[in-house]
Write an enzyme that holds these catalytic residues in place. Structure first.
Site, PDB file in Angstrom:
ATOM      1  N   GLU A   1     -22.150 -18.896 -46.925  1.00 57.27           N
ATOM      2  CA  GLU A   1     -22.426 -19.822 -45.822  1.00 57.27           C
ATOM      3  C   GLU A   1     -21.496 -21.037 -45.902  1.00 57.27           C
ATOM      4  O   GLU A   1     -21.332 -21.626 -46.967  1.00 57.27           O
ATOM      5  CB  GLU A   1     -23.881 -20.294 -45.917  1.00 57.27           C
ATOM      6  CG  GLU A   1     -24.285 -21.187 -44.777  1.00 57.27           C
ATOM      7  CD  GLU A   1     -25.729 -21.689 -44.898  1.00 57.27           C
ATOM      8  OE1 GLU A   1     -26.153 -22.047 -46.016  1.00 57.27           O
ATOM      9  OE2 GLU A   1     -26.421 -21.720 -43.864  1.00 57.27           O
TER      10      GLU A   1
ATOM     11  N   LYS B   1     -40.794 -35.020 -46.965  1.00 59.68           N
ATOM     12  CA  LYS B   1     -39.621 -35.654 -47.578  1.00 59.68           C
ATOM     13  C   LYS B   1     -38.373 -35.215 -46.815  1.00 59.68           C
ATOM     14  O   LYS B   1     -37.913 -34.091 -46.931  1.00 59.68           O
ATOM     15  CB  LYS B   1     -39.453 -35.273 -49.055  1.00 59.68           C
ATOM     16  CG  LYS B   1     -38.538 -36.304 -49.723  1.00 59.68           C
ATOM     17  CD  LYS B   1     -37.622 -35.830 -50.802  1.00 59.68           C
ATOM     18  CE  LYS B   1     -36.372 -35.102 -50.474  1.00 59.68           C
ATOM     19  NZ  LYS B   1     -35.295 -35.891 -49.834  1.00 59.68           N
TER      20      LYS B   1
ATOM     21  N   CYS C   1     -28.724 -23.229 -39.456  1.00 57.71           N
ATOM     22  CA  CYS C   1     -29.049 -22.140 -40.394  1.00 57.71           C
ATOM     23  C   CYS C   1     -28.738 -20.784 -39.774  1.00 57.71           C
ATOM     24  O   CYS C   1     -28.386 -19.850 -40.472  1.00 57.71           O
ATOM     25  CB  CYS C   1     -30.506 -22.221 -40.801  1.00 57.71           C
ATOM     26  SG  CYS C   1     -31.622 -22.271 -39.396  1.00 57.71           S
TER      27      CYS C   1
ATOM     28  N   GLU D   1     -37.226 -21.449 -45.866  1.00 50.14           N
ATOM     29  CA  GLU D   1     -36.325 -21.195 -44.734  1.00 50.14           C
ATOM     30  C   GLU D   1     -34.939 -21.600 -45.201  1.00 50.14           C
ATOM     31  O   GLU D   1     -34.619 -22.788 -45.256  1.00 50.14           O
ATOM     32  CB  GLU D   1     -36.733 -22.041 -43.525  1.00 50.14           C
ATOM     33  CG  GLU D   1     -38.123 -21.765 -42.998  1.00 50.14           C
ATOM     34  CD  GLU D   1     -38.222 -20.418 -42.305  1.00 50.14           C
ATOM     35  OE1 GLU D   1     -37.187 -19.826 -41.955  1.00 50.14           O
ATOM     36  OE2 GLU D   1     -39.356 -19.953 -42.137  1.00 50.14           O
TER      37      GLU D   1
HETATM   38  P1  NAP Z   1     -30.427 -28.847 -49.507  1.00 51.30           P
HETATM   39  O1  NAP Z   1     -29.363 -29.549 -50.239  1.00 51.30           O
HETATM   40  O2  NAP Z   1     -31.006 -27.613 -50.078  1.00 51.30           O
HETATM   41  O3  NAP Z   1     -31.562 -29.946 -49.268  1.00 51.30           O
HETATM   42  C1  NAP Z   1     -32.714 -29.683 -48.518  1.00 51.30           C
HETATM   43  C2  NAP Z   1     -33.793 -30.679 -48.894  1.00 51.30           C
HETATM   44  O4  NAP Z   1     -34.198 -30.436 -50.245  1.00 51.30           O
HETATM   45  C3  NAP Z   1     -33.355 -32.148 -48.836  1.00 51.30           C
HETATM   46  O5  NAP Z   1     -34.432 -32.947 -48.388  1.00 51.30           O
HETATM   47  C4  NAP Z   1     -33.056 -32.434 -50.299  1.00 51.30           C
HETATM   48  O6  NAP Z   1     -33.128 -33.806 -50.630  1.00 51.30           O
HETATM   49  C5  NAP Z   1     -34.175 -31.664 -50.970  1.00 51.30           C
HETATM   50  N1  NAP Z   1     -33.962 -31.383 -52.385  1.00 51.30           N
HETATM   51  C6  NAP Z   1     -32.804 -31.392 -53.098  1.00 51.30           C
HETATM   52  N2  NAP Z   1     -33.046 -31.081 -54.390  1.00 51.30           N
HETATM   53  C7  NAP Z   1     -34.387 -30.866 -54.489  1.00 51.30           C
HETATM   54  C8  NAP Z   1     -35.253 -30.514 -55.567  1.00 51.30           C
HETATM   55  N3  NAP Z   1     -34.793 -30.290 -56.807  1.00 51.30           N
HETATM   56  N4  NAP Z   1     -36.570 -30.381 -55.312  1.00 51.30           N
HETATM   57  C9  NAP Z   1     -37.066 -30.580 -54.062  1.00 51.30           C
HETATM   58  N5  NAP Z   1     -36.294 -30.926 -53.002  1.00 51.30           N
HETATM   59  C10 NAP Z   1     -34.969 -31.064 -53.210  1.00 51.30           C
HETATM   60  O7  NAP Z   1     -29.970 -28.467 -48.036  1.00 51.30           O
HETATM   61  P2  NAP Z   1     -29.156 -29.349 -47.028  1.00 51.30           P
HETATM   62  O8  NAP Z   1     -27.762 -29.442 -47.534  1.00 51.30           O
HETATM   63  O9  NAP Z   1     -29.899 -30.614 -46.723  1.00 51.30           O
HETATM   64  O10 NAP Z   1     -29.235 -28.426 -45.722  1.00 51.30           O
HETATM   65  C11 NAP Z   1     -28.402 -27.356 -45.533  1.00 51.30           C
HETATM   66  C12 NAP Z   1     -29.075 -26.047 -45.889  1.00 51.30           C
HETATM   67  O11 NAP Z   1     -30.314 -25.899 -45.201  1.00 51.30           O
HETATM   68  C13 NAP Z   1     -28.216 -24.880 -45.454  1.00 51.30           C
HETATM   69  O12 NAP Z   1     -28.167 -23.895 -46.450  1.00 51.30           O
HETATM   70  C14 NAP Z   1     -28.940 -24.371 -44.224  1.00 51.30           C
HETATM   71  O13 NAP Z   1     -28.667 -23.051 -43.888  1.00 51.30           O
HETATM   72  C15 NAP Z   1     -30.358 -24.611 -44.569  1.00 51.30           C
HETATM   73  N6  NAP Z   1     -31.186 -24.633 -43.351  1.00 51.30           N
HETATM   74  C16 NAP Z   1     -32.026 -23.593 -43.094  1.00 51.30           C
HETATM   75  C17 NAP Z   1     -32.801 -23.563 -41.933  1.00 51.30           C
HETATM   76  C18 NAP Z   1     -33.762 -22.439 -41.633  1.00 51.30           C
HETATM   77  O14 NAP Z   1     -34.658 -22.632 -40.822  1.00 51.30           O
HETATM   78  N7  NAP Z   1     -33.627 -21.273 -42.221  1.00 51.30           N
HETATM   79  C19 NAP Z   1     -32.705 -24.623 -41.038  1.00 51.30           C
HETATM   80  C20 NAP Z   1     -31.835 -25.648 -41.323  1.00 51.30           C
HETATM   81  C21 NAP Z   1     -31.082 -25.645 -42.498  1.00 51.30           C
HETATM   82  P3  NAP Z   1     -31.804 -34.738 -50.688  1.00 51.30           P
HETATM   83  O15 NAP Z   1     -30.756 -34.092 -49.856  1.00 51.30           O
HETATM   84  O16 NAP Z   1     -32.265 -36.009 -50.113  1.00 51.30           O
HETATM   85  O17 NAP Z   1     -31.416 -34.851 -52.107  1.00 51.30           O
END
Ligand code: NAP
Length: 492
Positions: A384, A177, A286, A252
């Site tokens: 962050e 997803k 990240c 992650e």
């Molecule tokens: P996010 O808002 O946490 O979303 C990540 C994914 O989770 C999206 O596909 C989102 O879908 C989905 N999601 C949202 N609510 C959910 C739920 N209740 N159950 C299951 N899935 C759900 O993160 P983001 O804003 O896309 O990305 C930024 C974050 O990712 C930052 O904190 C960054 O540091 C972290 N990140 C970490 C790494 C690593 O390797 N450590 C790498 C890249 C990014 P929708 O957005 O479509 O609703």
């Protein structure tokens, strides 16, 4: 502007959402809707998991040797290499990431499939030197079943590859997803998985929103493993969801990584490392080195050199190879960056450079920003941003640097800049971070694990252990004696 319609991949078929609902994805460089995607809900997630479950049990997949699985992965890697340019363009249009960065990622991406493909037939169990007479015991690493991979918007294909390649190498099937903001490149990639010859249902992609499709996937009773990349607050939902299905979980999450510059560092290298850490990818990484810790003796020269380098960063159309920095991927993310910089100002931090949107640009751009924050408890030091914003702090001693570096709830990455290798190793040993770079930053490899501790999550992606993490060990006992089993009321 004409819009492109995308379909999901479920059970080998390109399909719309069962409800027929769709949503639009915007191009961050212009703010215009350019793609129409299926808005999947729980019913679609269920359909995809069942397709993956059927594929997991099918002779078409279970009957393949591990060597044959490896060949399919290597073929997929070759197809990704062949279509890299198109995939890079698609991803840049969808999430606004610089074409130089997406091209670079796509050029490397085949390595993940080749590396995992090579490991597929090297997952060995062991014979146990068991301390029971007449018993023979051995272990077998087994695939788990259906994997749900949840992907954020910042590096969709890279973060899919690092999950999908080891999951399939180990013999699992997968439902991906993507983020609702960055699904297009993953859907095109899924078509390549079909072309590579993976049986129907082995690779599935469900687009839509986290609250609906995401929750349904991560809590689904047939899902055995969840691989999540995203933010800590979503991770808490995912942890709760996997309480329903007991799925094995890797997280992650984000970071507030320290990039530490000692007096003896090569100044130009350290400045480039600071820029690479937090302004490349517009800070939407990240591992962003968003806390710059600089030793007092070099601090003023470092700030002057960094500001001079920042002034030369070309903000522009992410599809233009001459641009150094593109927009934020979403309007909401731009709002978060703006409000966090405002908060830093209110809390008394001094903006040394940037701190605003560039004048005269449509789209969701923000200037590279440097903030002097002498108090470690400030929000801009602790939280962050996920944007091009660095908080810079001065330190006197190595011990003080270590205390500052370890002073957040995150522990994902750290950079150390010094010519003193004993100090480099010492610091690498003591700093709380899952990845440490000495005199470099943002280096990645299919062979190197990534992941963090604490609020940065748990589990590791990349490297040999990542493949094993998509298996569970079975222990088999065989009674070699000719005697029938005796007293049933005692342990053997
Ligand atoms: P996010 O808002 O946490 O979303 C990540 C994914 O989770 C999206 O596909 C989102 O879908 C989905 N999601 C949202 N609510 C959910 C739920 N209740 N159950 C299951 N899935 C759900 O993160 P983001 O804003 O896309 O990305 C930024 C974050 O990712 C930052 O904190 C960054 O540091 C972290 N990140 C970490 C790494 C690593 O390797 N450590 C790498 C890249 C990014 P929708 O957005 O479509 O609703």
């Amino acid at each position: 502007m004409s819009q492109t319609h995308f379909k999901m991949l479920i059970g080998g078929q390109q399909v719309d959402a069962l409800s027929g609902r769709t949503y639009a994805s915007q191009n961050p460089a212009t703010g215009e809707a350019w793609a129409i995607l299926p808005d999947a809900d729980a019913a679609d997630a269920d359909r995809a998991v069942r397709a993956a479950h059927d594929a997991f049990r099918s002779p078409a997949w279970r009957g393949l040797t591990a060597t044959a699985r490896g060949k399919l992965l290597r073929r997929l890697g070759d197809l990704v290499a062949q279509h890299g340019e198109k995939l890079a363009e698609l991803e840049t249009r969808d999430n606004g990431k610089l074409i130089r960065e997406t091209r670079g990622q796509l050029a490397y991406l085949p390595e993940f499939f080749h590396y995992a493909g090579g490991l597929a037939d090297k997952l060995e169990g062991s014979t146990l030197p068991i301390d029971k007479a007449d018993m023979f015991a051995f272990t077998v690493p087994e695939p788990l079943g259906v994997v749900a991979a949840i992907i954020p918007w910042n590096s969709p294909l890279y973060l899919t590859a690092i999950k999908l390649a080891p999951a399939l190498a180990a013999g699992n099937t997968i439902v991906v997803k993507p983020s609702e903001h960055a699904s297009a490149s993953i859907l095109r990639f899924a078509a390549l998985a079909r072309e590579a010859g993976f049986p129907d249902g082995v690779v599935n992609v469900v687009t839509g929103f986290g609250a609906g499709a995401g929750t349904a996937l991560t809590s689904h009773p047939l899902v055995r493993r969840v691989a999540f990349t995203g933010g800590p607050s979503t991770a808490r939902h995912v942890i709760r969801a996997t309480a329903d299905n007991f799925a094995k979980l890797s997280l992650e999450l984000g970071g507030k990584s320290a990039n530490i510059v000692f007096d003896d560092a090569d100044l130009e290298g350290a400045v480039n490392g600071a820029v690479a850490g937090v302004y490349a990818a517009s800070g939407q990484s990240c591992v962003a080195g968003s806390r710059l810790l600089v030793q007092a003796g070099i601090y003023d020269r470092f700030v002057a050199a960094l500001k001079e380098r920042m002034a030369r960063i070309a903000i522009g159309d992410p599809l233009d190879p001459a641009s150094d920095m593109g927009p934020m991927a979403t309007e909401q993310q731009l709002g978060i960056v703006e409000s966090m910089v405002e908060r830093a100002r209110e809390q008394g931090a001094q903006v040394l450079a940037g701190g605003q949107r560039p004048a005269g640009r449509a789209g969701w751009f923000y200037e590279p920003t440097l903030i002097a924050a002498e108090t470690p408890t400030l929000d801009i030091v602790q939280n962050e941003v996920f944007g091009p914003v660095a908080a810079i702090m001065r330190f006197e001693t190595e011990a003080e640097a270590l205390e500052l570096a370890n002073g957040t709830e995150y522990a994902l990455a750290a950079g150390i800049w010094t010519r003193d290798m004993a100090r480099g190793h010492r610091f690498a040993r003591d700093v709380h971070a899952g990845i440490v770079w000495v005199n470099t930053y943002r280096a990645v490899s299919a062979m190197a694990p990534i992941g963090g501790y604490g609020a940065s999550g748990y589990g590791r992606e990349g490297g040999i252990h990542a493949v094993l993490d998509y298996t569970e060990l079975k222990t088999v006992w065989v009674n070699l004696s000719e005697q029938p089993m005796g007293d049933p009321f005692v342990m053997r």
